[in-house]
Scaffold this motif. Structure first.
Motif, PDB file in Angstrom:
ATOM      1  N   GLU A  87       0.815  -1.207   0.000  1.00  0.00           N
ATOM      2  CA  GLU A  87       0.000   0.000   0.000  1.00  0.00           C
ATOM      3  C   GLU A  87       0.853   1.263   0.000  1.00  0.00           C
ATOM      4  N   VAL A 104      -4.208  -2.747  -7.701  1.00  0.00           N
ATOM      5  CA  VAL A 104      -5.296  -3.345  -6.944  1.00  0.00           C
ATOM      6  C   VAL A 104      -4.739  -4.091  -5.734  1.00  0.00           C
ATOM      7  N   VAL A 108      -9.221  -7.404  -2.627  1.00  0.00           N
ATOM      8  CA  VAL A 108     -10.346  -7.101  -3.513  1.00  0.00           C
ATOM      9  C   VAL A 108     -11.277  -8.310  -3.635  1.00  0.00           C
ATOM     10  N   SER A 128      -7.088   1.242  -6.481  1.00  0.00           N
ATOM     11  CA  SER A 128      -7.958   0.964  -5.337  1.00  0.00           C
ATOM     12  C   SER A 128      -8.300   2.272  -4.633  1.00  0.00           C
TER      13      SER A 128
END
Length: 215
Positions: A87, A104, A108, A128
């Motif tokens: 992230e 992504v 998910v 995202s």
């Protein structure tokens, strides 16, 4: 009849890779054409099999980020989705700047992943929503010192409405459903928005909106 979408998955965790392949193989118009677990696998798959969409992890032997640029140099039309747990903003920006079309997170859902693959295959980009918001926040703080006239001034009311929905993370298809218009109409709006804002993708356009809202 829908055009078929060929897909390859490169991830060094076999169980995760097999799970993604199983989910996508159940979609009627998806064809899984290749799989691998390293940077070299990704390069070989894109060179020989030329999938419409490549889903690739960052943390694998050779590094997923290191695979993007040589793949794009060989085939500029190759569409790459980074599917990862990372992230960090550096990884997100690094992937997008090298040519990945989507970033992504591995949490998910299956239905959302299918939608993302379809949208990327159709030429859209995706990040995202939680990561997009973080990027927008970081970009706004670094650009407030260079204040410019309102870049949104030339947008029509409908274009602003579309841009707001883009910033929420909606795809062109979902925006069209929300506004009750054809997806082709939304794509035309996006073309005009990019031209007026001087941006080249959805993330950049959303960043412009965020910068204006926070200044």
């Amino acid at each position: 009849m829908m055009a078929r979408i060929s897909i390859a998955v490169v991830d060094d965790h076999p169980l995760f890779r097999e799970g993604v392949m199983r989910i996508l193989s159940e979609v009627q118009d998806f064809d899984i054409v290749g799989e691998g677990g390293t940077r070299d696998d990704a390069l070989e798959i894109c060179s020989t099999l030329k999938p419409d969409v490549l889903l690739m992890d960052i943390s694998m032997p050779g590094g997923g980020l290191n695979a993007i640029q040589p793949i794009i140099e060989t085939n500029p039309a190759q569409k790459i989705i980074m599917l990862t747990v990372s992230e960090t903003s550096d990884d997100v920006m690094g992937a997008l700047s090298r040519g990945a079309k989507a970033y992504v997170l591995k949490g998910v859902g299956s239905r959302a992943l299918v939608d993302i693959v379809r949208s990327v295959a159709a030429g859209e980009t995706y990040v995202s929503p939680t990561l997009s918001a973080r990027l927008l926040s970081g970009m706004s703080s670094s650009t407030t010192a260079n204040a410019q006239p309102n870049p949104l001034a030339d947008l029509t009311n409908r274009e602003r409405e579309v841009l707001n929905l883009v910033a929420e993370g909606l795809s062109n298809k979902r925006i069209a459903l929300r506004l009750g218009v054809h997806e082709k109409t939304i794509k035309q709006h996006m073309t005009h928005i990019f031209a007026k804002l001087g941006t080249s993708n959805r993330t950049e356009a959303a960043m412009v909106l965020r910068n204006v809202m926070t200044t």
